[in-house]
Design an enzyme around this catalytic site. Structure first.
Site, PDB file in Angstrom:
ATOM      1  N   CYS A   1       0.825  -1.216   0.000  1.00 44.51           N
ATOM      2  CA  CYS A   1       0.000   0.000   0.000  1.00 44.51           C
ATOM      3  C   CYS A   1       0.857   1.262   0.000  1.00 44.51           C
ATOM      4  O   CYS A   1       0.327   2.372  -0.052  1.00 44.51           O
ATOM      5  CB  CYS A   1      -0.945  -0.005   1.194  1.00 44.51           C
ATOM      6  SG  CYS A   1      -2.030  -1.437   1.162  1.00 44.51           S
TER       7      CYS A   1
ATOM      8  N   CYS B   1     -12.682   0.036   8.945  1.00 39.65           N
ATOM      9  CA  CYS B   1     -11.821  -0.366   7.820  1.00 39.65           C
ATOM     10  C   CYS B   1     -12.030   0.546   6.611  1.00 39.65           C
ATOM     11  O   CYS B   1     -13.149   0.965   6.327  1.00 39.65           O
ATOM     12  CB  CYS B   1     -12.147  -1.787   7.378  1.00 39.65           C
ATOM     13  SG  CYS B   1     -12.194  -2.973   8.721  1.00 39.65           S
ATOM     14  N   SER B   2     -10.947   0.791   5.876  1.00 42.18           N
ATOM     15  CA  SER B   2     -11.094   1.458   4.584  1.00 42.18           C
ATOM     16  C   SER B   2     -11.792   0.477   3.643  1.00 42.18           C
ATOM     17  O   SER B   2     -11.690  -0.737   3.804  1.00 42.18           O
ATOM     18  CB  SER B   2      -9.733   1.862   4.027  1.00 42.18           C
ATOM     19  OG  SER B   2      -8.850   0.754   4.026  1.00 42.18           O
TER      20      SER B   2
ATOM     21  N   HIS C   1      -9.318   3.986  -0.525  1.00 39.00           N
ATOM     22  CA  HIS C   1      -7.972   3.409  -0.450  1.00 39.00           C
ATOM     23  C   HIS C   1      -7.698   2.518  -1.666  1.00 39.00           C
ATOM     24  O   HIS C   1      -7.744   1.294  -1.575  1.00 39.00           O
ATOM     25  CB  HIS C   1      -7.845   2.598   0.847  1.00 39.00           C
ATOM     26  CG  HIS C   1      -6.477   2.039   1.093  1.00 39.00           C
ATOM     27  ND1 HIS C   1      -5.325   2.600   0.577  1.00 39.00           N
ATOM     28  CD2 HIS C   1      -6.071   0.954   1.825  1.00 39.00           C
ATOM     29  CE1 HIS C   1      -4.284   1.894   0.963  1.00 39.00           C
ATOM     30  NE2 HIS C   1      -4.705   0.884   1.710  1.00 39.00           N
TER      31      HIS C   1
END
Lengths: 415, 445
Positions: A98, A231-232, A359
């Site tokens: 990421c 959470c994304s 994201h």
């Protein structure tokens, strides 16, 4: 402050829409644009602001797992697709889970510093909605050590950060922690509502914290210590920005006050085959932040805003502590008190961050840079915050895996 | 015999049919999950999918594979633990694929009823034909040394007649799934005075594991679900026939169908529901129930006429809707049958004048899709139905009468002893028919 051999700037940022559940345009049952669409849109968005492809010397593209999400490797080859004028120019693809996007930024920064390029077109991209989340979890688990996968959770990374949250609850108290995490979620969505490209832009929930706390933890269907609002989401998207030298700014006709200067950075890597030394601390981020501040010659008190990597709300809490805004165990209280909100002591993730804006894993690092560029140059629109004159700096923290690859960059408005 | 042992060898009669395949899916998944328990590892589990149609059995795999896959994807957290002992299965996708393969391997597709001779539990989902059911039960019971239990999916045949006819000594009960079994949460459980208590206890455990809402019903033809639906449908047919004295029959059908959907806030109009169930099935169930109802005539000439013309409704093998009273395109009604001309009339050609005759719908109207999601659903429905009661339009009058009739049918199911409570009747209609409100209510008083 570390003296750089030449100045490095960023300008001409562009974000596509963060596409996924929550956006009214998103329909998982209908055909959607492929990865090349996102790369092209973001790249052309930047090229339009710098006078076109002839001004570009190099290209860099950050991406994590197109090889599995899209059955597509060799992403550097997509940069010349953005514009015919980029054909045969040197291009590089970076991968660090990421943090792939920030690694692309670092590749561009190093090229400019090495004087091999004056203008680097940098793109970050990920298109993940090609598979259901349960299979996406397999793909994203590649950001961890493969030998840990068998004993890992079905939702591997939520499982990793659930373990961190569990350790944090045990050490500092669950209720206290979740109060801060609930506020984190609220800030994320409220900020995203101010940014038209954000995944949560259309979120209409009235009482976000009440909504968050109504959703109970359920380890039978998800992970033990996080709910889905911690959470994304799964996001398709791309961002692009130009990395330039002084000469590059002149070549592209960009006034300095429309650019940000890169004044410091740090890049750190933790051994992926080892467990984190302390689940209640993001050790790599802590070290990288300290190095980046030192390289910029500033302290956290000089920062006007930060874009940090809240892939999970607990990562937000731990990052606030790693930055030094709160002591260990007090990050959640700091957030719950509103200090990280857009009108707080240190506005964080002003367009929603990973939970609110979205994201697109390999694209996030570049998106963070675009947001800081917008804020410091005063073009963030409805999401604009005040940048105090005595605190003119911005910072991005991009993390790959569970605190494994970390890139921290410090910026200030040029000119 | 434990719950797990009972489910080690199961047979389903009529396994390739609409209901049988759904029961097969739910049962094989339950068996698969049991087989993954540490204490059951290595034990054989077998499910005989028995059907007379070789062709339909061949199609079962096409149905089961994707359905088991969907189920597996939803319980991945548990599956990773269940396959913890398989070091070769690392990713979710690998575990899911293995689970699907393992589940399908439990199913043995056969055309011969002899396969049931080794089973401890027999599910029956064949035609609503009492004699056929008795014949099959007798044959299996006489050749099966394990004294198996028989769970019948009948929606209309009294259980005690099957018990007596096949001489099962209480080893039979009614376990009535709703269509489609994999989706519908409701199951009616019907026991007789002689049903073995342990069979009932097993059925309740099985229902719980399948996450079904169980409503008990007395052993009376039609039970609760069809007890309401058949009378409700017959009332709709009679209303259409009454209206047809003043207008073409297809317009009467259209109006009653529209009133029962839009004015009564139901998921579909009554004639669309008959099509969904099947005109043939509806006619057949009425025929089965009617002999047990001495003070009623549960029979429709119109259904007979439709059948004679070969208009049957129901679904194609791929689940899409066949034409019946209504004509469908991509599952949506586009035409309505004109029994006089024996052809479909497009809805657009008659909807304007019919809607005009029905009159304007009160502004407080809500549609079913919205209603079921509302937190203050009862309040909104009460306001709408209050406005209907105070309206003079034909549509409002038809709706109020219909609502009252539905209420009367529901109450009668309780007073006649078919249902144990008003709540049970409402649960069946809310859960099994997806109504927004139970038929027993005060809305139309």
């Amino acid at each position: 402050m570390q003296q750089l051999r030449r100045k490095v700037y960023m300008a001409a940022g562009y974000n596509t829409i963060a596409m996924g559940t929550g956006r009214s345009e998103f329909n998982p049952k209908k055909p959607r644009p492929g990865i090349e669409h996102y790369i092209r849109e973001a790249g052309q968005g930047t090229l339009r602001q710098i006078g076109g492809a002839p001004h570009v010397d190099e290209g860099a593209i950050g991406n994590f797992m197109a090889s599995r999400f899209n059955k597509q490797g060799h992403l550097a080859g997509f940069i010349p697709m953005i514009d015919e004028g980029l054909q045969f120019k040197p291009c590089t693809r970076t991968e660090g889970a990421c943090a792939s996007g920030a690694l692309a930024l670092m590749a561009g920064i190093r090229s400019v510093l090495a004087e091999t390029a004056e203008v680097v077109l940098t793109v970050g991209v990920e298109v993940q909605n090609t598979v259901k989340a349960i299979y996406g979890a397999d793909i994203l688990a590649g950001a961890g050590w493969y030998q840990k996968r068998k004993n890992g959770h079905a939702y591997f990374f939520p499982g990793q950060f659930s373990d961190r949250a569990g350790a944090y609850y045990a050490k500092y108290g669950q209720e206290r922690a979740r109060k801060g995490m609930g506020r984190w979620f609220r800030n994320a969505v409220e900020n995203a509502r101010l940014c038209p490209t954000a995944q949560e832009y259309e979120n209409k929930v009235e009482d976000l914290e009440a909504f968050y706390h109504r959703m109970k933890l359920n380890g039978e269907t998800f992970v033990d210590n996080l709910n889905v609002l911690d959470c994304s989401k799964v996001t398709d998207g791309a961002s692009a920005i130009a990395i330039l030298s002084e000469e590059g700014l002149q070549r592209c006709g960009i006034p300095k006050d429309q650019a940000v200067e890169v004044v410091g950075w740090a890049q750190a890597e933790r051994n992926i085959t080892q467990d984190p030394p302390d689940l209640t601390e993001l050790t790599t981020i802590k070290k990288a932040v300290a190095q980046a501040l030192e390289s910029a010659g500033i302290t956290i008190n000089d920062l006007a805003t930060i874009e940090l990597h809240d892939c999970f709300s607990i990562a937000g809490v731990l990052s606030v502590e790693a930055l030094g805004f709160a002591s260990p165990g007090e990050g959640a209280d700091f957030i719950a008190a509103g200090h990280t909100a857009r009108d707080g002591k240190i506005p964080i993730n002003t367009t929603g961050g990973l939970i609110g804006w979205g994201h697109p894993t390999g694209g996030t690092g570049v998106h963070q840079a675009v947001t800081i560029w917008e804020q410091l140059t005063g073009i963030a629109g409805a999401a604009q915050i005040e940048i105090p004159k005595d605190r003119p700096y911005g910072m991005t923290i991009n993390m790959g895996g569970d605190d494994v690859t970390v890139v921290v960059i410090v910026y200030r408005r040029a000119g | 015999m434990t719950y797990d042992e009972r489910l080690q060898n199961v047979s389903i009669l009529g396994a390739a049919g609409k209901m049988g395949s759904g029961i097969l899916l739910l049962t094989v998944v339950e068996m698969m999950d049991l087989s993954l328990k540490p204490e059951n590892k290595g034990k054989p589990f077998a499910l005989n999918a028995i059907d007379i149609s070789q062709e339909a059995l061949a199609g079962l795999k096409d149905y089961l594979g994707p359905q088991v896959l969907k189920i597996a994807e939803k319980k991945m957290v548990w599956l990773r633990k269940a396959y913890d002992d398989r070091p070769d299965l690392i990713e979710n996708s690998e575990i899911i694929d293995q689970y699907v393969r393992d589940t399908l391997s439990i199913v043995r597709r056969v055309t011969r009823v002899e396969a049931a001779y080794d089973s401890h539990l027999i599910f029956e989902a064949v035609n609503e034909n009492k004699d056929l059911k008795i014949k099959l039960f007798s044959q299996i019971d006489q050749n099966n040394p394990y004294k198996p239990w028989f769970f019948t999916n009948t929606s209309s045949v009294p259980i005690h007649l099957l018990d007596k006819g096949a001489n099962l000594g209480g080893r039979v009960l009614g376990f009535h799934f709703y269509n489609p079994p994999a989706v519908q949460k409701l199951a009616e459980l019907i026991v007789t005075d002689s049903t073995l208590p342990e069979a009932k206890a097993f059925a309740l455990d099985y229902a719980k594991n399948l996450k079904k809402v169980v409503v008990p019903s007395n052993d009376f033809a039609g039970f609760i679900g069809n007890g309401h639906f058949m009378r409700d449908a017959l009332y709709g047919i009679h209303e259409a026939e009454r209206l047809s004295a003043e207008m073409p029959f297809c317009e009467a059908l259209y109006m009653v169908n529209k009133v029962t959907q839009d004015y009564l806030v139901r998921p579909m109009g009554i004639f669309q529901l008959i099509d969904y169930v099947g005109i043939d099935v509806t006619q057949f169930i009425m025929k089965v129930m009617n002999p047990f109802l001495p003070d009623e005539d549960l029979h429709s000439d119109l259904l007979d006429k439709m059948m004679e013309m070969g208009v049957r409704g129901g679904q194609f093998a791929d689940g899409s809707q066949k034409n019946g009273f209504l004509q469908y395109e991509k599952g949506k009604p586009v035409g309505i049958f004109d029994p006089e001309k024996k052809e479909y009339v497009t809805l657009v050609t008659i909807s304007g004048k019919c809607d005009e005759k029905l009159g304007p719908v009160p502004s407080s109207a809500i549609n079913w899709k919205t209603a079921v999601k509302l937190r203050n659903k009862d309040e909104k429905l009460a306001a709408f139905f209050h406005d209907l009661k105070n309206s003079d339009t034909l549509g409002a009058k038809l709706a109020v009468s219909y609502g009252r009739k539905s209420n009367e049918i529901g109450c009668k199911l309780v007073t006649s002893g078919v249902a144990f409570s008003e709540e049970d009747v409402n649960t069946v209609l809310l859960t099994g028919f997806f109504h927004a409100y139970g038929p027993i209510n005060t809305f139309f008083e």
